[in-house]
Design a protein around this motif. Structure first.
Motif, PDB file in Angstrom:
ATOM      1  N   PHE A   1       0.847  -1.186   0.000  1.00 16.52           N
ATOM      2  CA  PHE A   1       0.000   0.000   0.000  1.00 16.52           C
ATOM      3  C   PHE A   1       0.884   1.239   0.000  1.00 16.52           C
ATOM      4  N   SER A   2       0.379   2.331  -0.564  1.00 14.65           N
ATOM      5  CA  SER A   2       1.101   3.602  -0.534  1.00 14.65           C
ATOM      6  C   SER A   2       0.384   4.589   0.374  1.00 14.65           C
ATOM      7  N   GLY A   3       1.023   4.902   1.490  1.00 15.56           N
ATOM      8  CA  GLY A   3       0.550   5.987   2.335  1.00 15.56           C
ATOM      9  C   GLY A   3      -0.719   5.723   3.096  1.00 15.56           C
ATOM     10  N   THR A   4      -1.085   4.467   3.307  1.00 14.23           N
ATOM     11  CA  THR A   4      -2.340   4.185   3.998  1.00 14.23           C
ATOM     12  C   THR A   4      -2.176   4.260   5.512  1.00 14.23           C
ATOM     13  N   GLY A   5      -3.307   4.249   6.205  1.00 14.20           N
ATOM     14  CA  GLY A   5      -3.324   4.199   7.663  1.00 14.20           C
ATOM     15  C   GLY A   5      -3.642   2.814   8.176  1.00 14.20           C
ATOM     16  N   HIS A   6      -3.584   1.821   7.304  1.00  4.64           N
ATOM     17  CA  HIS A   6      -3.786   0.422   7.696  1.00  4.64           C
ATOM     18  C   HIS A   6      -2.855  -0.430   6.846  1.00  4.64           C
ATOM     19  N   SER A   7      -2.481  -1.580   7.373  1.00  3.94           N
ATOM     20  CA  SER A   7      -1.493  -2.412   6.682  1.00  3.94           C
ATOM     21  C   SER A   7      -2.111  -3.682   6.131  1.00  3.94           C
ATOM     22  N   ASP A   8      -1.471  -4.192   5.105  1.00  5.30           N
ATOM     23  CA  ASP A   8      -1.737  -5.504   4.527  1.00  5.30           C
ATOM     24  C   ASP A   8      -0.695  -5.731   3.431  1.00  5.30           C
ATOM     25  N   LEU A   9      -0.845  -6.815   2.694  1.00  2.48           N
ATOM     26  CA  LEU A   9       0.023  -7.147   1.556  1.00  2.48           C
ATOM     27  C   LEU A   9       1.425  -7.574   2.015  1.00  2.48           C
ATOM     28  N   GLY A  10       2.454  -7.221   1.234  1.00  2.00           N
ATOM     29  CA  GLY A  10       3.794  -7.739   1.500  1.00  2.00           C
ATOM     30  C   GLY A  10       3.949  -9.164   0.997  1.00  2.00           C
ATOM     31  N   ASP A  11       3.360  -9.443  -0.171  1.00  2.00           N
ATOM     32  CA  ASP A  11       3.344 -10.813  -0.683  1.00  2.00           C
ATOM     33  C   ASP A  11       4.672 -11.212  -1.316  1.00  2.00           C
ATOM     34  N   PHE A  12       5.081 -12.469  -1.067  1.00  2.00           N
ATOM     35  CA  PHE A  12       6.182 -13.137  -1.749  1.00  2.00           C
ATOM     36  C   PHE A  12       7.509 -12.398  -1.552  1.00  2.00           C
ATOM     37  N   LEU A  13       8.027 -12.505  -0.346  1.00  4.44           N
ATOM     38  CA  LEU A  13       9.287 -11.854   0.011  1.00  4.44           C
ATOM     39  C   LEU A  13      10.467 -12.634  -0.556  1.00  4.44           C
ATOM     40  N   ILE A  14      11.345 -11.944  -1.270  1.00  9.94           N
ATOM     41  CA  ILE A  14      12.562 -12.541  -1.826  1.00  9.94           C
ATOM     42  C   ILE A  14      13.782 -11.879  -1.196  1.00  9.94           C
ATOM     43  N   MET A  15      14.776 -12.693  -0.862  1.00  9.79           N
ATOM     44  CA  MET A  15      16.020 -12.167  -0.317  1.00  9.79           C
ATOM     45  C   MET A  15      17.201 -12.973  -0.853  1.00  9.79           C
ATOM     46  N   PRO A  16      18.195 -12.309  -1.476  1.00 11.86           N
ATOM     47  CA  PRO A  16      19.408 -13.007  -1.907  1.00 11.86           C
ATOM     48  C   PRO A  16      20.428 -13.058  -0.770  1.00 11.86           C
ATOM     49  N   THR A  17      21.103 -14.183  -0.628  1.00 14.77           N
ATOM     50  CA  THR A  17      22.124 -14.314   0.411  1.00 14.77           C
ATOM     51  C   THR A  17      23.309 -15.111  -0.126  1.00 14.77           C
ATOM     52  N   THR A  18      24.391 -15.089   0.618  1.00 17.43           N
ATOM     53  CA  THR A  18      25.563 -15.922   0.316  1.00 17.43           C
ATOM     54  C   THR A  18      25.993 -16.633   1.591  1.00 17.43           C
ATOM     55  N   GLY A  19      26.870 -17.610   1.433  1.00 19.38           N
ATOM     56  CA  GLY A  19      27.414 -18.305   2.593  1.00 19.38           C
ATOM     57  C   GLY A  19      26.454 -19.347   3.130  1.00 19.38           C
ATOM     58  N   GLU A  20      26.510 -19.554   4.444  1.00 22.28           N
ATOM     59  CA  GLU A  20      25.677 -20.561   5.088  1.00 22.28           C
ATOM     60  C   GLU A  20      24.202 -20.227   4.899  1.00 22.28           C
ATOM     61  N   LEU A  21      23.411 -21.215   4.518  1.00 23.28           N
ATOM     62  CA  LEU A  21      21.980 -21.021   4.301  1.00 23.28           C
ATOM     63  C   LEU A  21      21.280 -20.788   5.633  1.00 23.28           C
ATOM     64  N   GLN A  22      20.514 -19.703   5.714  1.00 24.99           N
ATOM     65  CA  GLN A  22      19.684 -19.419   6.877  1.00 24.99           C
ATOM     66  C   GLN A  22      18.274 -19.125   6.386  1.00 24.99           C
ATOM     67  N   LEU A  23      17.284 -19.800   6.969  1.00 25.77           N
ATOM     68  CA  LEU A  23      15.909 -19.669   6.493  1.00 25.77           C
ATOM     69  C   LEU A  23      15.003 -18.930   7.461  1.00 25.77           C
ATOM     70  N   ASN A  24      15.578 -18.313   8.475  1.00 23.83           N
ATOM     71  CA  ASN A  24      14.767 -17.450   9.333  1.00 23.83           C
ATOM     72  C   ASN A  24      15.213 -16.010   9.115  1.00 23.83           C
ATOM     73  N   PRO A  25      14.329 -15.036   9.337  1.00 20.72           N
ATOM     74  CA  PRO A  25      14.680 -13.645   9.012  1.00 20.72           C
ATOM     75  C   PRO A  25      15.637 -12.990   9.982  1.00 20.72           C
ATOM     76  N   GLY A  26      15.854 -13.583  11.152  1.00 20.07           N
ATOM     77  CA  GLY A  26      16.685 -12.909  12.138  1.00 20.07           C
ATOM     78  C   GLY A  26      15.956 -11.711  12.733  1.00 20.07           C
ATOM     79  N   THR A  27      16.700 -10.890  13.435  1.00 20.46           N
ATOM     80  CA  THR A  27      16.103  -9.713  14.068  1.00 20.46           C
ATOM     81  C   THR A  27      16.893  -8.468  13.698  1.00 20.46           C
ATOM     82  N   ALA A  28      16.265  -7.312  13.857  1.00 16.73           N
ATOM     83  CA  ALA A  28      16.953  -6.061  13.560  1.00 16.73           C
ATOM     84  C   ALA A  28      18.160  -5.872  14.470  1.00 16.73           C
ATOM     85  N   GLU A  29      18.044  -6.346  15.710  1.00 16.64           N
ATOM     86  CA  GLU A  29      19.148  -6.205  16.661  1.00 16.64           C
ATOM     87  C   GLU A  29      20.278  -7.189  16.356  1.00 16.64           C
TER      88      GLU A  29
END
Length: 757
Positions: free
Chosen positions: A88-116
């Motif tokens: 969504f663009s500029g809404t006051g409610h959330s949804d969507l975020g379909d089909f997240l893709i992330m490229p990585t290298t090295g050891e395979l990790q399948l969890n997103p981890g944390t910001a910290e």
């Protein structure tokens, strides 16, 4: 800077056209809720980075992050989780975020981890110094993986390009669990199928803000997959004969509530892995067809150039002499944001999923979705009637298709991916339809549209409408936000009356004009404010006109909503004591200082987007400054309009004073910068203000041009001495839609002193 200077300025910037002025980063901080990623005008794909995973609740308690991450991205964050395909663009409610893709290298990790602790998962740190956002293009360096990510998009296909500077074992993660509304519980079922070593298909069903939503995809790699696997996080007690297989390693398909997939490659230094990712609301076969039609090859730069050329075409509908570099950025970024939605919701073959969850064929129109109508009826759709008239007609045809598929006998309230979200109040498809009809942009069955409007307005069980019809107001002890509902229903009813009048239906006209006067039933002359009433006809006793905590109002208070009678300002002003009392009341709105106690509930209102008690960040106030045009002191609007433009719209990530609300905030900026505004959509009038541009040319669909000139315009010369239309002095405080459609020149003569006459 005149027209020739504008051309020269464009050449100075590598001749990118108007795209060079678009900064998708504007509004990505705090409450702007815009996304910086790649999309085509009104595109079905919005391919953008997401900077956090959003749990709906922690220990059973609502966290509020679901609001913060409405667009999936917050500028202050230091890590990127991945790149998903719908936002969504500029809404006051959330949804969507379909089909997240992330490229990585090295050891395979399948969890997103944390910001910290980003190294605990597949996410990566990043720096804004290594980030580029343009219309139709996004680029960032993923520091933890040393990968350069680039994104572009066509209407239905997102294209990724990942450059690996070193030889490595590369992984492409596809997270089917990720979602912006509710990371942990949103996905109800997912399916992935390896069609061959370069083509993946599948779908995902979710129960988020839209209660039942299914999106299909086709993903194609530019090089063959070496190995792959699926991680399924729900283990069912009974797995039947499927239990004999190892479904997680090199098995050709997976189905589960929660799946993450990885696709592995060997890459050399400088290698690029490209991905084409097509969406469909109907089927994986249609997704493949969409991909073949829109991105048949692998030339990333060609796709980017094609999309940016389309953006230049759309932005070129208005060319301006805006003034400074920042003024150009603000103007064309506002146009960009205004042209992000509603979004196309059909495949290249015309098929789409309807409100009844069946597959429909769009005959003679393009189907659209994501109608944030409580916001966008006010200025965005009126803007479309000037700049995007054909699209606006298709949007109305989409609303009528929604009506045909509805068992509720209603037009859309907040229509979203074959769902009705019932968000906010009013039946604001009606003013969108009325505005198009009155302005002669109605290439649809107007008789049928009027019938749909009437049936919607008579759906008695929806949000107090039955009480409103019977009593002339919504009682607060029956339905909260009762005053807001009464006022907005009254305006919508006036819009129905305008359509009926246009069609010569006198009885319908009289009925809905009478209903449109219901605003008078919630005005309390003793306090001078609109005030909640109870079902017994008594005023609610505990009444604070500054309170925003749902006592009669939504996203505003009695001060704001007492000015919400856009269809009958003359009577409203007379009711409130005439110019002598009304003008000081309006003056004080902009100069008040509100105590902190009124900002305790930030989900209702916050200090973002507020000037005094004027709440620009919430839409019910958007017309308010133009109410001076109905008084004997219209000049008082002019300096305030310019002040709002400066205060609420700036460059930089924190440049928007509130949610952009799918382009409504941006549409306000565009209209007001050009010098006029549609206070009451459904009328053919645009109220005059104070233009912030030096000049502008609007290129109309009929081939004519409407030009605006602001003589001696400057930051000091904010008052209008006189206005001329085609050389003849305008003796009114408005122009009409017909004036614009005929083409010509509107000239403002500016001064540093108000014209008190």
């Amino acid at each position: 800077m005149g027209a020739q200077a504008l051309v020269g300025h464009a050449q100075d910037k590598q001749d990118k056209g108007l795209v060079k002025y678009v900064d998708p980063m504007i509004g990505t901080a705090r409450m702007g809720h815009t996304y910086p990623g790649a999309t085509a005008p009104f595109g079905m794909v919005q391919l953008s980075p997401d900077t956090d995973t959003i749990p709906y609740a922690v220990d059973g308690k609502y966290t509020g992050d679901v609001y913060k991450y409405c667009a999936g991205y917050q500028y202050e964050d230091k890590t990127i989780v991945g790149f998903s395909h719908t936002h969504f663009s500029g809404t006051g409610h959330s949804d969507l975020g379909d089909f997240l893709i992330m490229p990585t290298t090295g050891e395979l990790q399948l969890n997103p981890g944390t910001a910290e602790n980003p190294e605990s998962g597949y996410r990566s740190k990043f720096s804004h110094d290594n980030e580029t956002a343009e219309a139709g293009y996004y680029k960032v360096k993923l520091d933890d993986h040393n990968i350069t990510a680039e994104l572009t998009a066509t209407t239905r296909v997102g294209m990724h390009q990942y450059t690996f500077p070193e030889a490595a074992a590369a992984h492409i993660i596809l997270d089917m669990m990720y979602g912006i509304y509710n990371y942990d519980e949103k996905t109800t079922w997912a399916f992935i199928r390896l069609e061959n070593d370069t083509l993946i298909t599948g779908y995902k069903s979710t129960n988020g803000w839209a209660r039942t939503r299914t999106e299909y995809f086709a993903m194609s790699f530019s090089k063959p997959v070496k190995t792959y696997g699926f991680k399924m996080y729900e283990k069912h007690p009974y797995r039947g004969f499927w239990g004999r297989f190892d479904q997680e390693n090199n098995f050709p398909e997976a189905a589960n509530e929660k799946i993450r997939a990885h696709f592995d490659f060997d890459v050399a230094a400088g290698d690029k892995i490209k991905i084409k990712f097509a969406l469909s609301p109907v089927s994986t076969a249609n997704a493949i067809e969409n991909m073949k039609a829109e991105v048949p090859g692998w030339d990333f730069e060609a796709v980017k150039a094609q999309t940016q050329a389309e953006w230049n075409k759309q932005l070129g509908k208005v060319t301006v002499d805006a003034g400074t570099e920042d003024d150009y950025k603000n103007f064309y970024t506002a146009m960009y944001h205004a042209f992000l939605g509603p979004t196309v919701y059909q495949d290249v073959n015309g098929e789409y999923k309807g409100l009844d969850q069946n597959v429909h064929q769009a005959e003679g129109f393009t189907n659209y979705t994501s109608f944030s109508l409580w916001d966008t009826y006010r200025a965005l759709h009126p803007l479309f009637n000037i700049l995007q008239p054909a699209r606006n007609q298709d949007m109305i045809k989409s609303m009528l298709a929604h009506y045909d598929q509805s068992v509720h006998n209603m037009l859309p309230v907040w229509s979203h991916y074959a769902n009705e979200n019932w968000c906010m109040i009013g039946y604001h498809s009606v003013p969108v339809i009325a505005d198009a009809v009155i302005k002669g942009n109605a290439d649809f069955d107007v008789e049928r549209a009027l019938e749909a409007c009437i049936n919607t307005a008579n759906t008695r069980y929806f949000d107090g409408i039955g009480e409103y019809i019977d009593r002339g107001f919504v009682p607060e002890d029956v339905s909260r936000a009762s005053v807001s509902k009464t006022l907005e229903y009254a305006y919508d009813d006036w819009c129905i009356a305008q359509i009926a009048k246009k069609l010569g239906k006198e009885e319908v006209y009289k009925e809905f004009m009478k209903r449109s006067e219901s605003y008078k039933n919630v005005y309390d002359p003793k306090t001078g404010f609109m005030r909640p009433k109870l079902a017994n006809g008594e005023w609610i006793k505990e009444f604070d006109p500054l309170d925003t905590h749902w006592k009669g109002f939504i996203e505003g208070n009695a001060w704001n909503y007492s000015l919400y009678v856009p269809h009958d300002p003359e009577s409203m002003i007379e009711m409130m004591g005439g110019d002598q009392k009304f003008v000081p009341h309006l003056d004080s709105l902009f100069s008040m200082e509100l105590p902190d106690k009124y900002f305790e509930h930030t989900e209702d209102i916050s200090r973002d987007g507020i000037i005094g008690n004027y709440v620009h960040g919430n839409e019910p106030s958007h017309h308010v400054v133009y109410l001076y045009d109905w008084t004997d002191q219209p000049w008082k609007a002019q300096d305030k309009i310019r002040m709002i433009l400066k205060a609420m719209y700036k460059t930089g990530a924190n440049g928007l004073g509130g949610n952009d609300d799918f382009g409504q905030m941006s549409a306000w900026y565009l209209f007001s910068s050009l010098g006029f505004y549609p206070v009451a959509p459904g009328s053919n009038q645009y109220m005059l203000g104070s233009p912030a541009v030096n000049s502008a040319t609007i290129r109309l669909q009929n081939g004519k041009e409407f030009k605006i000139e602001a003589k001696k315009q400057s930051d000091k010369n904010v008052f209008v001495k006189k206005v001329e239309l085609n050389g003849k002095e305008v003796d009114k405080t408005y122009i009409t839609h017909e004036d614009i459609e005929k083409g010509g020149t509107l000239t403002f003569h500016m001064s540093n002193k108000p014209n008190r006459k």
